[in-house]
Design a protein around this motif. Sequence first.
Motif, PDB file in Angstrom:
ATOM      1  N   THR A  27       0.833  -1.203   0.000  1.00 43.41           N
ATOM      2  CA  THR A  27       0.000   0.000   0.000  1.00 43.41           C
ATOM      3  C   THR A  27       0.869   1.254   0.000  1.00 43.41           C
ATOM      4  OG1 THR A  27      -0.155  -0.005   2.411  1.00 43.41           O
ATOM      5  CG2 THR A  27      -1.932  -1.094   1.215  1.00 43.41           C
ATOM      6  N   GLU A  28       2.053   1.162   0.590  1.00 50.17           N
ATOM      7  CA  GLU A  28       2.949   2.316   0.583  1.00 50.17           C
ATOM      8  C   GLU A  28       3.658   2.486  -0.757  1.00 50.17           C
ATOM      9  OE1 GLU A  28       4.043   2.439   5.352  1.00 50.17           O
ATOM     10  OE2 GLU A  28       5.648   2.558   3.878  1.00 50.17           O
ATOM     11  N   LEU A  60      10.565  -7.549  -6.153  1.00 49.05           N
ATOM     12  CA  LEU A  60      10.423  -8.193  -4.844  1.00 49.05           C
ATOM     13  C   LEU A  60      11.450  -7.705  -3.809  1.00 49.05           C
ATOM     14  CD1 LEU A  60       9.395 -11.844  -5.864  1.00 49.05           C
ATOM     15  CD2 LEU A  60       7.936  -9.949  -5.166  1.00 49.05           C
ATOM     16  N   PRO A  61      12.730  -7.529  -4.194  1.00 48.99           N
ATOM     17  CA  PRO A  61      13.687  -7.035  -3.187  1.00 48.99           C
ATOM     18  C   PRO A  61      13.281  -5.683  -2.601  1.00 48.99           C
ATOM     19  CG  PRO A  61      14.851  -7.859  -5.116  1.00 48.99           C
ATOM     20  CD  PRO A  61      13.389  -7.873  -5.460  1.00 48.99           C
ATOM     21  N   ARG A  66      11.107  -2.746   2.107  1.00 44.95           N
ATOM     22  CA  ARG A  66      10.094  -1.950   2.796  1.00 44.95           C
ATOM     23  C   ARG A  66       9.474  -2.733   3.962  1.00 44.95           C
ATOM     24  NH1 ARG A  66       7.282   3.052   1.908  1.00 44.95           N
ATOM     25  NH2 ARG A  66       9.001   3.444   0.497  1.00 44.95           N
ATOM     26  N   MET A  67       9.297  -4.039   3.759  1.00 48.36           N
ATOM     27  CA  MET A  67       8.760  -4.872   4.849  1.00 48.36           C
ATOM     28  C   MET A  67       9.701  -4.849   6.057  1.00 48.36           C
ATOM     29  SD  MET A  67       7.427  -8.201   2.710  1.00 48.36           S
ATOM     30  CE  MET A  67       6.964  -9.227   4.115  1.00 48.36           C
ATOM     31  N   ARG A  68      10.987  -4.937   5.783  1.00 44.38           N
ATOM     32  CA  ARG A  68      11.971  -4.918   6.868  1.00 44.38           C
ATOM     33  C   ARG A  68      11.899  -3.617   7.670  1.00 44.38           C
ATOM     34  NH1 ARG A  68      14.574  -9.437   6.193  1.00 44.38           N
ATOM     35  NH2 ARG A  68      14.606  -9.794   3.962  1.00 44.38           N
ATOM     36  N   ARG A 135       2.820   8.872  10.557  1.00 46.02           N
ATOM     37  CA  ARG A 135       2.030   7.741  11.025  1.00 46.02           C
ATOM     38  C   ARG A 135       2.057   6.653   9.947  1.00 46.02           C
ATOM     39  NH1 ARG A 135      -4.133   6.821  10.629  1.00 46.02           N
ATOM     40  NH2 ARG A 135      -4.602   5.386  12.328  1.00 46.02           N
ATOM     41  N   ARG A 136       2.488   5.471  10.333  1.00 41.11           N
ATOM     42  CA  ARG A 136       2.480   4.329   9.404  1.00 41.11           C
ATOM     43  C   ARG A 136       1.378   3.415   9.899  1.00 41.11           C
ATOM     44  NH1 ARG A 136       7.911   4.673   7.377  1.00 41.11           N
ATOM     45  NH2 ARG A 136       7.455   2.962   5.960  1.00 41.11           N
TER      46      ARG A 136
END
Length: 612
Positions: A27-28, A60-61, A66-68, A135-136
């Motif tokens: 979403t980001e 994907l990387p 971003r997930m990290r 805010r995330r």
Amino acid sequence: MQQQAYEESRLYRLRHSAAHLMAQALTELYPGVKLAIGPPIENGFYYDVESPEPIREEDLPKIEQRMRELANLKQPIVRRVASNRQEARAIILSDCTLGQGEQTAEYKLELLEAVPEGEPISFYEQEAIDKQGRRRYFIDLCRGPHVESTAEVKHFKLMSVAGAYWRGDARNKMLTRLYGTAFETKEELEQYLHRLEEAKRRDHRILGRDLGLFLFSPRVGPGLPLWLPKGTVLREVLSDFLKEEQLRRGYLPVVTPHIASRRLYEKSGHIITFKEKMFPFMEDEEKETFILKPMNCPFHIEIYSSQMRSYRDLPIRLAEFGTVYRYEQSGELAGMLRVRGFTQDDSHLFVRPDQLLDEFKGVVDLMMTVLAKLGLREYRVRLGTRDEASDKYIGHPQNWEDAQTAIEQACRDLGLEYEVSPGDAAFYGPKLDLIVKDALGRDWQMGTVQVDYNLPERFELEYIGEDSKPHRPIMIHRAPFGSLERMIGLLTEHYAGAFPMWMAPVQAVVLPIADRHNEAAHALAEMLRGRGEFGGVRWQFSLPLRVSVDDRRESLNKKIRENQLQKVPVMLILGDRDLENGTVGVRHREHGDLGPKPLAEAVQTLVEELRS
Ligand SMILES: [Zn+2]
Ligand SMILES: [Zn+2]
């Protein structure tokens, strides 16, 4: 049962949270992305999304990165329950994908409608303020459960991108499915990724082609393998081994045709129970219908019943490497694991009730011998018994009782651990399935033994007992390999194509260093095949060595490399100095370059390796 345990595990929650974390990252990174569903699955998780710009594997990387970053924010994961549908709708429209509301909520609104009346409508939200004070936030309509915080999602990897229809329906829109995996520890993740790599490296479909074992041709048809010379040698080595073992155990070989009249399969009942697996029938000019053989059993029964049998004749063990044809759905064909034409190492034993235990034991012992010889050391057996509550089983309960007792006794006598699987029996009798673990720890369902009271009944099989009265024999169906195709598929992956010496299609290759050594190289190969002598040495073994000569005009290094890739166990290198000194250079697949050896010594080593 295993599935249930997984669904209740922390790993399952962890993977579910990883899916949410990925969705938050999406979403980001892809504003306007529409989220559909994102469950944990067997080896990881996925999320289906509709993205305004395409998402590719090379992205994907970036998503992982971003997930990290989001995981490091240590967002608590909190469950929220909407008090009614209206409130749930409002949450989805306002917040689901960072307040982009209506345009991105399409699939979530559809999912909301599918929540049954009266069931709690729950959401999971994760939130943090980052270093820049922003805010995330992410909230998802979700049944859960999850782990406590995104900080727990540490060891994950995004794997691949695929297309998937919304709700799995081809009439719906094609969404993008992103696959990932997550584990509790770094080691587990690394092990899993390593296993995947290994599995890819060992894929029998690729090795089968690269090693020249077999191929599939669209002109021949799906699921119909062509066996190449090297694959055929492998087949013959395996079947010769089993044939010899069977001769030792009193089996009688038979050969039966590939087609038979429809009447045979009417009598056996297969025309009803097995129809969907049969190829379309054929009719001749006299309007007789013929069927391409899907099973060998009825043929062997015809042989049994072709003469009067006495109790003294039993057991009769008829064995055939019988090729059968089954009309598998083309979507289910998978290399050698599921094909439409294959050869079973089939046998049918006709036994008296008082012989059942010993014969069953003999069969299981044969299976264990076969597996040991093939180097498959890890396996378990599953006893399929009748489901007491069901009435689909035929035959007297006493028969079932006796058969099951005999099987269990046989396993115990042989010290074989078995698991009982109620309801897993065939409708005509209990069975024992063999599940083999390969070098990567993967399970392969291989051979089977089945006790059958049905076919003897249908064909009214008899033998004359000691009391001079007719009695009905029991049949045992068994196939230790299952099929040659499946077994070679398994062995190829188990050994990654580096078959043990006795099995290897090519056991040794002679490499002349230059053209002027070709003649000698061929003479050496001839000798190793058991014809003539070379350098005063003769081949002293009952079987010829399977040896070839690589006399291509390539550099020695290139030839060595290519024969290494072909996994040939031994290379014998011949040059000027060898011819002068009566030596040969030996390169061994496991032991590496052994340097020049006196010819007689090198040959002796080969013989010893074949003997062991
Ligand atoms: Zn969820
Ligand atoms: Zn059978």
